[in-house]
Structure formats: structure tokens, C-alpha cells
Scaffold this motif. Structure first.
Motif, mmCIF file in Angstrom:
data_model
loop_
_atom_site.group_PDB
_atom_site.id
_atom_site.type_symbol
_atom_site.label_atom_id
_atom_site.label_comp_id
_atom_site.label_asym_id
_atom_site.label_seq_id
_atom_site.Cartn_x
_atom_site.Cartn_y
_atom_site.Cartn_z
ATOM 1 N N PHE A 33 0.831 -1.199 0.000
ATOM 2 C CA PHE A 33 0.000 0.000 0.000
ATOM 3 C C PHE A 33 0.863 1.246 0.000
ATOM 4 C CE2 PHE A 33 -2.713 -3.276 1.765
ATOM 5 C CZ PHE A 33 -3.911 -3.067 1.098
ATOM 6 N N CYS A 34 0.392 2.267 -0.689
ATOM 7 C CA CYS A 34 1.101 3.538 -0.805
ATOM 8 C C CYS A 34 1.238 4.207 0.568
ATOM 9 C CB CYS A 34 0.354 4.452 -1.768
ATOM 10 S SG CYS A 34 1.115 6.076 -1.971
ATOM 11 N N PRO A 35 2.428 4.694 0.900
ATOM 12 C CA PRO A 35 2.624 5.360 2.191
ATOM 13 C C PRO A 35 1.989 6.751 2.235
ATOM 14 C CG PRO A 35 4.613 5.488 0.888
ATOM 15 C CD PRO A 35 3.657 4.608 0.128
ATOM 16 N N ASP A 36 1.639 7.294 1.058
ATOM 17 C CA ASP A 36 1.090 8.651 1.008
ATOM 18 C C ASP A 36 -0.436 8.695 0.902
ATOM 19 O OD1 ASP A 36 3.707 9.797 1.098
ATOM 20 O OD2 ASP A 36 3.929 9.282 -1.023
ATOM 21 N N CYS A 37 -1.011 7.813 0.053
ATOM 22 C CA CYS A 37 -2.467 7.876 -0.142
ATOM 23 C C CYS A 37 -3.188 6.574 0.229
ATOM 24 C CB CYS A 37 -2.782 8.244 -1.586
ATOM 25 S SG CYS A 37 -2.450 6.930 -2.784
ATOM 26 N N GLU A 38 -2.449 5.540 0.649
ATOM 27 C CA GLU A 38 -3.002 4.252 1.084
ATOM 28 C C GLU A 38 -3.615 3.419 -0.039
ATOM 29 O OE1 GLU A 38 -2.696 2.799 4.165
ATOM 30 O OE2 GLU A 38 -1.362 4.469 4.557
ATOM 31 N N ALA A 39 -3.380 3.792 -1.305
ATOM 32 C CA ALA A 39 -3.881 3.001 -2.432
ATOM 33 C C ALA A 39 -3.051 1.730 -2.587
ATOM 34 C CB ALA A 39 -3.818 3.819 -3.713
ATOM 35 N N LYS A 40 -3.661 0.705 -3.174
ATOM 36 C CA LYS A 40 -2.947 -0.544 -3.452
ATOM 37 C C LYS A 40 -1.924 -0.275 -4.556
ATOM 38 C CE LYS A 40 -4.006 -5.346 -4.516
ATOM 39 N NZ LYS A 40 -5.093 -6.282 -4.829
ATOM 40 N N LEU A 41 -0.693 -0.783 -4.376
ATOM 41 C CA LEU A 41 0.373 -0.543 -5.330
ATOM 42 C C LEU A 41 0.562 -1.702 -6.279
ATOM 43 C CD1 LEU A 41 3.073 0.945 -2.924
ATOM 44 C CD2 LEU A 41 1.512 2.191 -4.420
ATOM 45 N N GLU A 42 1.078 -1.397 -7.449
ATOM 46 C CA GLU A 42 1.450 -2.415 -8.431
ATOM 47 C C GLU A 42 2.932 -2.716 -8.256
ATOM 48 O OE1 GLU A 42 1.767 -3.112 -13.246
ATOM 49 O OE2 GLU A 42 1.074 -1.192 -12.492
ATOM 50 N N LYS A 43 3.279 -3.997 -8.204
ATOM 51 C CA LYS A 43 4.675 -4.403 -8.082
ATOM 52 C C LYS A 43 5.262 -4.539 -9.481
ATOM 53 C CE LYS A 43 7.710 -7.848 -5.982
ATOM 54 N NZ LYS A 43 7.767 -9.066 -5.174
ATOM 55 N N LEU A 44 6.366 -3.838 -9.725
ATOM 56 C CA LEU A 44 7.083 -3.907 -10.984
ATOM 57 C C LEU A 44 8.404 -4.602 -10.705
ATOM 58 C CD1 LEU A 44 6.546 -0.186 -12.014
ATOM 59 C CD2 LEU A 44 5.177 -2.149 -12.707
ATOM 60 N N GLN A 45 8.649 -5.701 -11.386
ATOM 61 C CA GLN A 45 9.850 -6.470 -11.106
ATOM 62 C C GLN A 45 10.627 -6.699 -12.401
ATOM 63 O OE1 GLN A 45 9.049 -9.683 -8.529
ATOM 64 N NE2 GLN A 45 11.187 -10.169 -8.214
ATOM 65 N N ALA A 46 11.919 -6.312 -12.386
ATOM 66 C CA ALA A 46 12.783 -6.503 -13.547
ATOM 67 C C ALA A 46 14.237 -6.557 -13.087
ATOM 68 C CB ALA A 46 12.600 -5.363 -14.538
ATOM 69 N N CYS A 47 14.995 -7.422 -13.712
ATOM 70 C CA CYS A 47 16.434 -7.542 -13.423
ATOM 71 C C CYS A 47 16.714 -7.781 -11.939
ATOM 72 C CB CYS A 47 17.191 -6.317 -13.913
ATOM 73 S SG CYS A 47 16.991 -6.022 -15.669
ATOM 74 N N GLY A 48 15.848 -8.491 -11.261
ATOM 75 C CA GLY A 48 16.061 -8.818 -9.857
ATOM 76 C C GLY A 48 15.663 -7.732 -8.881
ATOM 77 N N ALA A 49 15.245 -6.575 -9.374
ATOM 78 C CA ALA A 49 14.845 -5.479 -8.486
ATOM 79 C C ALA A 49 13.327 -5.334 -8.504
ATOM 80 C CB ALA A 49 15.484 -4.176 -8.938
ATOM 81 N N ALA A 50 12.764 -5.027 -7.356
ATOM 82 C CA ALA A 50 11.316 -4.810 -7.261
ATOM 83 C C ALA A 50 11.064 -3.341 -6.938
ATOM 84 C CB ALA A 50 10.718 -5.687 -6.172
ATOM 85 N N ASN A 51 10.143 -2.755 -7.690
ATOM 86 C CA ASN A 51 9.712 -1.388 -7.451
ATOM 87 C C ASN A 51 8.198 -1.394 -7.320
ATOM 88 O OD1 ASN A 51 12.248 0.213 -7.838
ATOM 89 N ND2 ASN A 51 12.184 -0.822 -9.816
ATOM 90 N N TYR A 52 7.661 -0.323 -6.765
ATOM 91 C CA TYR A 52 6.221 -0.230 -6.558
ATOM 92 C C TYR A 52 5.710 1.074 -7.146
ATOM 93 C CZ TYR A 52 6.920 -4.202 -3.585
ATOM 94 O OH TYR A 52 7.253 -5.455 -3.131
ATOM 95 N N PHE A 53 4.575 0.969 -7.862
ATOM 96 C CA PHE A 53 4.007 2.138 -8.518
ATOM 97 C C PHE A 53 2.594 2.383 -8.012
ATOM 98 C CE2 PHE A 53 2.007 4.596 -11.879
ATOM 99 C CZ PHE A 53 3.006 5.511 -12.176
ATOM 100 N N CYS A 54 2.308 3.653 -7.703
ATOM 101 C CA CYS A 54 0.980 4.054 -7.258
ATOM 102 C C CYS A 54 0.233 4.655 -8.436
ATOM 103 C CB CYS A 54 1.073 5.071 -6.119
ATOM 104 S SG CYS A 54 -0.547 5.557 -5.490
ATOM 105 N N HIS A 55 -0.904 4.056 -8.798
ATOM 106 C CA HIS A 55 -1.697 4.517 -9.926
ATOM 107 C C HIS A 55 -2.763 5.543 -9.538
ATOM 108 C CE1 HIS A 55 -0.187 1.829 -13.057
ATOM 109 N NE2 HIS A 55 -0.110 0.897 -12.122
ATOM 110 N N SER A 56 -2.868 5.877 -8.266
ATOM 111 C CA SER A 56 -3.923 6.812 -7.861
ATOM 112 C C SER A 56 -3.678 8.184 -8.484
ATOM 113 C CB SER A 56 -4.002 6.931 -6.339
ATOM 114 O OG SER A 56 -2.967 7.757 -5.853
ATOM 115 N N SER A 57 -4.744 8.924 -8.704
ATOM 116 C CA SER A 57 -4.618 10.251 -9.318
ATOM 117 C C SER A 57 -3.845 11.215 -8.423
ATOM 118 C CB SER A 57 -6.004 10.820 -9.629
ATOM 119 O OG SER A 57 -6.775 10.904 -8.449
ATOM 120 N N ARG A 58 -3.810 10.934 -7.146
ATOM 121 C CA ARG A 58 -3.086 11.803 -6.206
ATOM 122 C C ARG A 58 -1.575 11.638 -6.347
ATOM 123 N NH1 ARG A 58 -2.759 11.191 0.231
ATOM 124 N NH2 ARG A 58 -1.317 12.897 0.552
ATOM 125 N N CYS A 59 -1.109 10.408 -6.589
ATOM 126 C CA CYS A 59 0.335 10.138 -6.628
ATOM 127 C C CYS A 59 0.846 9.927 -8.058
ATOM 128 C CB CYS A 59 0.660 8.911 -5.793
ATOM 129 S SG CYS A 59 0.356 9.122 -4.030
#
Length: 76
Positions: A33-59
Motif C-alpha cells: 500500500f502507498c505510504p502517502d495515499c493508502e492506495a494498493k500498489l502495483e509491483k514492478l519487477q525486472a532484473c532482480g529489483a522490485a519497485n512499486y508504482f501508485c496509480h492513484s490520481s493523487r500520486c
């Protein structure tokens, strides 16, 4: 030490293709969950690294894994 504990009994969760509690005999999904708006995040994984993206209109931006709030939800 792992930070993956059962939300029901607080025992260590095992990884068996998903998180599993031996004691409760239950499976769980780890949700980010996003630390700023509490929306569910999408996990993006590539080359062994994991990142998280917030799709909410706020972030609408990448979020640092160190700031993301994780929650275990029981699988259906």
C-alpha cells in the motif's frame, strides 16, 4: 530474521508459491500500500529489483520499497 508473520497467530509464514501459515493452515497474499495515499500498489519487477508504482490520481509515481506498507490478506 524474516518480517513475514501470520496476521492471525503471528507465527512465521512459509513460502510455498504463496505465503502459508503452518499453524493456521491458511494461505496469504502480501499486498503493498502507498505510504502517502493508502492506495494498493502495483509491483514492478525486472532484473532482480522490485519497485512499486501508485496509480492513484493523487500520486501516479514510483514509491520506495522502504516506505511501502505491506499487509498480509488471507487468500480465498
Amino acid at each position: 530474521m524474516s518480517e513475514n508473520h501470520c496476521p492471525q497467530c503471528h507465527n512465521e509464514l512459509d513460502w510455498q508459491g504463496r505465503y502459508h501459515c503452518q499453524h493456521c493452515a491458511a494461505d496469504f497474499n502480501k499486498i503493498a500500500f502507498c505510504p502517502d495515499c493508502e492506495a494498493k500498489l502495483e509491483k514492478l519487477q525486472a532484473c532482480g529489483a522490485a519497485n512499486y508504482f501508485c496509480h492513484s490520481s493523487r500520486c501516479n509515481e514510483l514509491k520506495s520499497k522502504s516506505r511501502v506498507r505491506f499487509e498480509f490478506q488471507k487468500s480465498e
